[in-house]
Design a protein around this motif. Structure first.
Motif, PDB file in Angstrom:
ATOM      1  N   VAL A  87       0.834  -1.197   0.000  1.00 34.36           N
ATOM      2  CA  VAL A  87       0.000   0.000   0.000  1.00 34.36           C
ATOM      3  C   VAL A  87       0.871   1.250   0.000  1.00 34.36           C
ATOM      4  O   VAL A  87       1.800   1.375   0.805  1.00 34.36           O
ATOM      5  N   ARG A  88       0.562   2.190  -0.910  1.00 37.20           N
ATOM      6  CA  ARG A  88       1.251   3.476  -0.938  1.00 37.20           C
ATOM      7  C   ARG A  88       0.407   4.546  -0.245  1.00 37.20           C
ATOM      8  O   ARG A  88       0.757   5.051   0.800  1.00 37.20           O
ATOM      9  N   ARG A  89      -0.716   4.893  -0.832  1.00 32.28           N
ATOM     10  CA  ARG A  89      -1.608   5.896  -0.267  1.00 32.28           C
ATOM     11  C   ARG A  89      -3.034   5.365  -0.255  1.00 32.28           C
ATOM     12  O   ARG A  89      -3.372   4.446  -1.000  1.00 32.28           O
ATOM     13  N   ILE A  90      -3.861   5.990   0.591  1.00 30.77           N
ATOM     14  CA  ILE A  90      -5.285   5.660   0.638  1.00 30.77           C
ATOM     15  C   ILE A  90      -6.077   6.934   0.372  1.00 30.77           C
ATOM     16  O   ILE A  90      -5.976   7.909   1.126  1.00 30.77           O
ATOM     17  N   TYR A  91      -6.840   6.920  -0.721  1.00 29.08           N
ATOM     18  CA  TYR A  91      -7.761   8.008  -1.045  1.00 29.08           C
ATOM     19  C   TYR A  91      -9.189   7.508  -0.856  1.00 29.08           C
ATOM     20  O   TYR A  91      -9.466   6.322  -1.050  1.00 29.08           O
ATOM     21  N   CYS A  92     -10.094   8.411  -0.514  1.00 34.40           N
ATOM     22  CA  CYS A  92     -11.493   8.043  -0.316  1.00 34.40           C
ATOM     23  C   CYS A  92     -12.392   9.037  -1.044  1.00 34.40           C
ATOM     24  O   CYS A  92     -12.174  10.258  -0.955  1.00 34.40           O
ATOM     25  N   VAL A  93     -13.387   8.512  -1.753  1.00 29.00           N
ATOM     26  CA  VAL A  93     -14.379   9.347  -2.430  1.00 29.00           C
ATOM     27  C   VAL A  93     -15.526   9.601  -1.465  1.00 29.00           C
ATOM     28  O   VAL A  93     -16.090   8.657  -0.903  1.00 29.00           O
ATOM     29  N   GLY A  94     -15.877  10.852  -1.257  1.00 34.88           N
ATOM     30  CA  GLY A  94     -16.954  11.172  -0.335  1.00 34.88           C
ATOM     31  C   GLY A  94     -18.316  11.174  -1.008  1.00 34.88           C
ATOM     32  O   GLY A  94     -18.456  11.598  -2.150  1.00 34.88           O
ATOM     33  N   ARG A  95     -19.311  10.647  -0.313  1.00 33.30           N
ATOM     34  CA  ARG A  95     -20.726  10.748  -0.726  1.00 33.30           C
ATOM     35  C   ARG A  95     -20.941  10.347  -2.185  1.00 33.30           C
ATOM     36  O   ARG A  95     -21.473  11.122  -2.974  1.00 33.30           O
ATOM     37  N   ASN A  96     -20.570   9.113  -2.518  1.00 33.45           N
ATOM     38  CA  ASN A  96     -20.625   8.681  -3.910  1.00 33.45           C
ATOM     39  C   ASN A  96     -21.814   7.779  -4.224  1.00 33.45           C
ATOM     40  O   ASN A  96     -21.880   7.207  -5.299  1.00 33.45           O
ATOM     41  N   TYR A  97     -22.742   7.618  -3.267  1.00 36.06           N
ATOM     42  CA  TYR A  97     -24.009   6.930  -3.530  1.00 36.06           C
ATOM     43  C   TYR A  97     -25.118   7.941  -3.281  1.00 36.06           C
ATOM     44  O   TYR A  97     -25.104   8.649  -2.261  1.00 36.06           O
ATOM     45  N   ALA A  98     -26.076   8.005  -4.175  1.00 45.78           N
ATOM     46  CA  ALA A  98     -27.104   9.044  -4.090  1.00 45.78           C
ATOM     47  C   ALA A  98     -27.843   9.013  -2.758  1.00 45.78           C
ATOM     48  O   ALA A  98     -28.089  10.062  -2.147  1.00 45.78           O
ATOM     49  N   ASP A  99     -28.176   7.804  -2.268  1.00 43.93           N
ATOM     50  CA  ASP A  99     -28.937   7.732  -1.021  1.00 43.93           C
ATOM     51  C   ASP A  99     -28.095   8.185   0.162  1.00 43.93           C
ATOM     52  O   ASP A  99     -28.587   8.854   1.075  1.00 43.93           O
ATOM     53  N   HIS A 100     -26.806   7.853   0.154  1.00 45.05           N
ATOM     54  CA  HIS A 100     -25.935   8.318   1.240  1.00 45.05           C
ATOM     55  C   HIS A 100     -25.685   9.813   1.132  1.00 45.05           C
ATOM     56  O   HIS A 100     -25.614  10.512   2.157  1.00 45.05           O
TER      57      HIS A 100
END
Length: 232
Positions: free
Chosen positions: A24-37
């Motif tokens: 593992v190098r880096r961890i990125y996260c996409v925020g709020r990527n499901y319409a219901d969430h």
């Protein structure tokens, strides 16, 4: 070159059906990527994607068939679960097209974006960064990486989470606002993506609190299950 102390080791993930590991190098996260969430968290429509990061050593690697133990983190009274599809990159680049970004995906895994929601909420109110809410130790439990050569490209399939056998989250990968290639392409305009990067791709609605002793079981169609026990 000599170093003043031994170089720290990065996170390693198991690779399904293999004795090799994914570094593992880096961890990125996409925020709020499901319409219901997104609606659950106050957004509407198809806003441009946004991202946050976790340290690479925040991974809690859990082998297939095992139940991982995640310590309940300090300074919180409101630890939340977020089940996510994780894209593990075998290559990268800058300013990628969605087609180029799709070719960078080496494999997929089931991941949990664990969140100290109370600390994140405090940070939001004061306009401060989210790291204390998102980037703490062991905040990224992840199961084995499944090579895309074995799974095929994942664009649909059930994603869900139970806590102590009770349904909490349920959705379909096809419910993503931004597809994995689209999100990766957008991310590559902000950072140069490289092999070893992990990208958490968002979570369905139903996020909620867990407590010491709770058993979390996440599943994604085609990737099996991920089990985590919240320890004290």
């Amino acid at each position: 070159m000599k170093t003043v102390f031994p170089r720290p080791e990065g996170g390693l993930l198991a690779v399904a059906g293999s004795d090799v590991a994914f570094p593992v190098r880096r961890i990125y996260c996409v925020g709020r990527n499901y319409a219901d969430h997104a609606r659950e968290m106050g957004d509407t429509g198809r806003e441009p994607p946004f991202f946050f990061a976790k340290p690479g050593d925040a991974v809690l690697s859990i082998a297939d068939g095992e139940t991982g133990a995640m310590p309940y983190p300090p300074r919180t009274q409101d630890l939340h679960h977020e089940i996510e599809l994780v894209a593990a990159l075998g290559s990268g680049g800058r300013d990628l097209t969605p087609e180029q970004a799709a070719a960078c995906v080496w494999g997929y895994a089931i991941g949990l974006d664990m969140t100290r929601r109370d600390l994140q909420g405090e940070a939001k109110k004061t306009g401060r960064p989210w790291e204390v809410g998102k980037g703490f130790d062991h905040s990224a439990p992840i199961g084995p990486v499944h090579p895309v050569a074995a799974t095929g490209v994942l664009t649909r399939g059930r994603i869900g989470l139970t806590v102590n056998g009770q349904d909490r989250q349920s959705g379909d990968l096809s419910d993503m606002i931004w597809t994995v290639p689209e999100a990766l392409a957008y991310l590559s305009t902000l950072f140069e993506l490289k092999a070893g990067d992990l990208v958490f791709t968002g979570t369905p609605a139903g996020v909620g609190a867990v407590r010491p002793g709770d058993l979390l079981q996440g599943s994604i169609e085609g990737l099996g299950t991920l089990q985590v026990r919240i320890a004290t």
